[in-house]
Scaffold this active site. Structure first.
Site, PDB file in Angstrom:
ATOM      1  CB  THR A 186      45.532  -5.369 -20.270  1.00  0.00           C
ATOM      2  OG1 THR A 186      45.307  -3.987 -20.586  1.00  0.00           O
ATOM      3  CG2 THR A 186      44.197  -6.110 -20.273  1.00  0.00           C
ATOM      4  CD  GLU A 187      50.721  -6.897 -20.629  1.00  0.00           C
ATOM      5  OE1 GLU A 187      51.344  -7.948 -20.434  1.00  0.00           O
ATOM      6  OE2 GLU A 187      49.590  -6.874 -21.154  1.00  0.00           O
ATOM      7  CG  ASP A 214      42.427  -1.803 -34.202  1.00  0.00           C
ATOM      8  OD1 ASP A 214      41.778  -0.740 -34.298  1.00  0.00           O
ATOM      9  OD2 ASP A 214      43.449  -2.030 -34.874  1.00  0.00           O
TER      10      ASP A 214
END
Length: 213
Positions: free
Chosen positions: A192-193, A118
């Protein structure tokens, strides 16, 4: 980001206690006991649905991996990937990655991965960024001498902030990629996704660094 609650998650986690830890502080200094073989230990903070850590474990049977994720419904999906993979060198931890220094002994970890954290863009939230000085201090505590921190993001401002933060902390840069997917390292890059979905919208940035001793 709000995650839709999965009613089956808690039961699934309970049924696979051999692969996921919900009381990680009890494991401090003894994480290797969770694996069949004692091998260099690497961790990913914020694993999402687990694509990165499962593929890393598949490609590197000579290493042990621990994935940390706080959201129950998310880590349950990752756990299902681990179960289906039948890999024995990956364990998951349901907890807040912000407490990482309280989960591992000094020098217990050989490498740490921060993937698409984030960005916390507001200045007043700087301390929440996983590449801020407070977090870097925690990472260095649990890393072995010259242990690596690998950071990937698609957020230019977070990347620039992290460059400065790493440098001011005294870390030595091993790699700096301004467009990872167009680099010579891309052949070995594990996505990563999130990365798989959003890399078409702009460059992926990566830093790899360590504290020289």
């Amino acid at each position: 980001m709000r995650v839709r609650k999965k009613p089956w998650a808690a039961g699934y986690i309970k049924d696979h206690a051999d692969l996921i830890v919900t009381d990680p502080k009890a494991q401090i200094g003894n994480w290797q006991d969770r694996f069949p073989s004692k091998q260099p230990l690497q961790i990913e903070i914020g694993i999402g649905k687990g694509q990165f850590i499962v593929e890393m474990a598949r490609q590197h049977p000579e290493l042990n991996f621990i994935g940390i994720e706080i959201q129950e419904s998310v880590i349950a999906v990752a756990l299902r990937k681990v179960v289906e993979s039948e890999l024995t060198n990956v364990q998951l931890v349901e907890t807040d990655g912000a407490d990482v220094a309280e989960l591992f002994a000094e020098g217990e970890i050989s490498q740490l991965y921060l993937n698409f954290s984030d960005p916390w863009p507001k200045t007043r939230h700087e301390k929440r960024r996983l590449t801020s000085p407070g977090f870097l201090k925690s990472y260095i505590t649990i890393l072995k001498d010259n242990g690596l921190i690998q950071f990937k993001t698609d957020n230019r401002l977070l990347f620039e902030y992290s460059l400065t933060s790493f440098n001011n902390f005294g870390l030595t840069f091993d790699e700096v990629w301004l467009d990872l997917h167009q680099s010579t390292k891309n052949d070995e890059n594990v996505e990563t996704e999130y990365e798989e979905k959003f890399s078409k919208k702009g460059p992926i940035y990566e830093l790899v660094a360590h504290l020289a001793v």
